[in-house]
Design an enzyme around this catalytic site. Structure first.
Site, short mmCIF file in Angstrom:
data_model
loop_
_atom_site.label_atom_id
_atom_site.label_comp_id
_atom_site.label_asym_id
_atom_site.label_seq_id
_atom_site.Cartn_x
_atom_site.Cartn_y
_atom_site.Cartn_z
CB SER A 130 -1.00 0.03 1.25
OG SER A 130 -2.01 -0.90 1.12
CD GLN A 181 -9.80 3.94 -0.70
OE1 GLN A 181 -9.30 3.88 -1.51
NE2 GLN A 181 -9.11 4.11 0.52
N GLY A 232 -4.42 -1.90 -1.03
CA GLY A 232 -3.64 -1.40 -2.11
C GLY A 232 -3.30 -0.01 -2.04
CB CYS A 268 -7.40 -0.85 3.09
SG CYS A 268 -6.41 0.75 2.97
CG LEU A 269 -7.68 0.16 -3.61
CD1 LEU A 269 -7.67 1.55 -3.56
CD2 LEU A 269 -6.81 -0.83 -4.35
CG HIS A 322 -4.30 -2.53 6.81
ND1 HIS A 322 -3.02 -2.62 6.18
CD2 HIS A 322 -4.98 -1.75 5.91
CE1 HIS A 322 -3.08 -2.13 4.94
NE2 HIS A 322 -4.35 -1.37 4.80
CD GLU A 364 -3.25 -6.89 8.18
OE1 GLU A 364 -2.05 -5.84 8.05
OE2 GLU A 364 -4.38 -6.41 7.82
CE1 TYR A 415 -7.01 9.97 -3.19
CE2 TYR A 415 -5.21 8.53 -2.67
CZ TYR A 415 -5.66 9.64 -3.28
OH TYR A 415 -4.67 10.26 -4.25
N GLY A 459 -2.47 3.84 -3.70
CA GLY A 459 -2.66 4.83 -4.45
C GLY A 459 -4.03 5.53 -4.55
CG ASN A 506 -0.79 2.38 4.58
OD1 ASN A 506 -0.48 3.46 4.30
ND2 ASN A 506 -0.03 1.33 3.98
#
Length: 419
Positions: free
Chosen positions: A55, A265, A234, A261-262, A381, A383, A306, A236, A303
């Protein structure tokens, strides 16, 4: 700011930020230059997991803890096969680590992957600049030591949203990770930059995991006959990543879905929601998040730069939101945590969507649950690589969702702690 540190025997280095901040220090890791988006991480330990977290692709990470590398690098803690970030900023780096599991020093480790680092800078001052100005373009260089020159090049460099970093860090082809113990379910996991700790936790929850590249057509994933589909973390800007929202739209309603996370989104984008860039993001292992379904507060590892805009998913359903008909005008979702209400919106595509988790530092959304299709997602996250174990129960939640249970998210945090 200009901190003179040119220690004898070590190469001089500069770090420049697009707001005009230039710091002088000394290089470690690989010689050369690194351009990327600068962020800061507040974790006190776990630097190996952080530098290998996919990430962080495209980013330069400032570590707020003053000493880095004291216990070296182990053979078991990496979250991908090599460091993925662009550069490392530290106050003091240890070159002679002490740990019975240590196989290498941190400077040697990142040098092997061509990662540039700078130390002997005031990371407290640098962190304050990022908090004030936000995440921004930056560069570390051991070759261009002219502040004006380096600053000019930073300001003409590409932004984090100009490139699809997911394509850089995803796997090249499918692989299978077998369940630990009795197999309960088969999961297809979209690798958008997935950490190894996430795969391991899915396996520990009794899942055989088929990991597939980020751009795998949903029809190919469904052809594997999974019990559920997972969308990973992930790097960006999620709006710069094509295909994944299309895959989410195809599988939503067909199979249970979980995103981290990503992945969270991407699920929101698939539902027609919008994404915002946070001023400086959440990066560290100490973010307090309330589970609105249980009232428990989880200290989480995060982490991301966005986040999802919860009101963009639909209008509130008052009878399912404590009688409230309008979203908070200031966008601060902590009002729901104070009221102990998990509000529900009506989404045009997928029906009712509930807000399940809220960040108690800034009131941003941290979790979603679809009530009319089997799907949920969180922004952090669970984990804990590195970080606290409070949210590890979410992998069991996914297994329970695939079991067909309606109460899959109502798990006390103490049930899911790693043992």
């Amino acid at each position: 700011m200009n901190l003179l540190v040119n220690t004898e025997g070590c190469r001089e280095a500069l770090i420049a930020l697009e707001d005009g901040t230039v710091l002088r220090g000394r290089g470690f890791g690989a010689p050369g230059e690194a351009f990327g988006e600068i962020v800061f991480n507040t974790s006190m330990v776990g630097y190996q997991e952080i530098v290998t977290d996919p990430s962080y692709a495209g980013q330069i990470v400032t570590f707020t803890y003053p000493q880095l590398g004291n216990y070296g690098i182990t053979s078991t803690d990496a979250q991908s096969e090599r460091p993925r970030l662009r550069g490392v900023v530290a106050h003091d780096v240890c070159r002679t680590p002490s740990n019975w599991q240590c196989v290498q020093s941190l400077p040697d480790y990142i040098a092997q992957s061509g990662v540039v680092g700078i130390e002997d800078v005031d990371t407290r001052a640098l962190t304050l600049r990022i908090r004030e100005a936000g995440a921004m373009r930056a560069a570390i260089s051991t070759v261009d030591l002219d502040p004006k020159s380096l600053l000019s090049r930073v300001r003409s460099s590409a932004g984090i949203g100009d490139h699809n970093y997911v394509a850089d860090v995803s796997c090249d082809g499918p692989r299978v990770v077998h369940a630990r113990g009795e197999e309960r379910h088969h999961v297809v996991a979209y690798d958008c930059g997935m950490k190894e700790g996430i795969v391991e936790h899915l396996a520990q929850a009794g899942c055989e995991v088929t990991v597939v590249p980020w751009d795998t057509p949903a029809e190919d994933a469904l052809a594997l006959h999974p019990d559920g589909v997972f969308f990973s973390n992930g790097p960006g800007d999620p709006t710069s990543v094509p295909h994944v929202p299309d895959a989410v739209r195809t599988v939503l309603g067909k199979l249970p879905v979980f995103g981290i996370c990503l992945g969270n989104q991407m699920i929101a984008l698939a539902a027609g929601g919008s994404i915002q860039k946070l001023p400086y993001g959440h990066h560290g292992g100490n973010e307090p998040v309330m589970n609105l379904l249980t009232g428990r507060v989880e200290v989480t590892a995060q982490n991301h730069n966005y986040g999802v805009v919860f009101p963009s998913l639909g209008r509130l359903v008052p009878e399912l939101s404590g009688g409230v008909a309008e979203h908070p005008a200031d966008g601060d979702l902590r009002a729901w945590s104070r009221a102990r209400i998990a509000p529900v919106v009506r989404n045009e595509r997928y029906g009712r969507i509930r807000l399940t988790h809220v960040n108690l530092n800034d009131g941003t959304p941290e979790g979603l649950q679809f009530l009319d299709v089997p799907a949920f997602a969180v922004q952090y996250h669970p984990e804990a690589r590195p970080g606290p174990n409070d949210s590890a129960y979410l992998f069991e939640s996914f297994a329970r969702l695939m079991d067909g249970r309606d109460d899959y998210l109502a798990i006390d945090v103490r049930e899911g702690r790693c043992r």
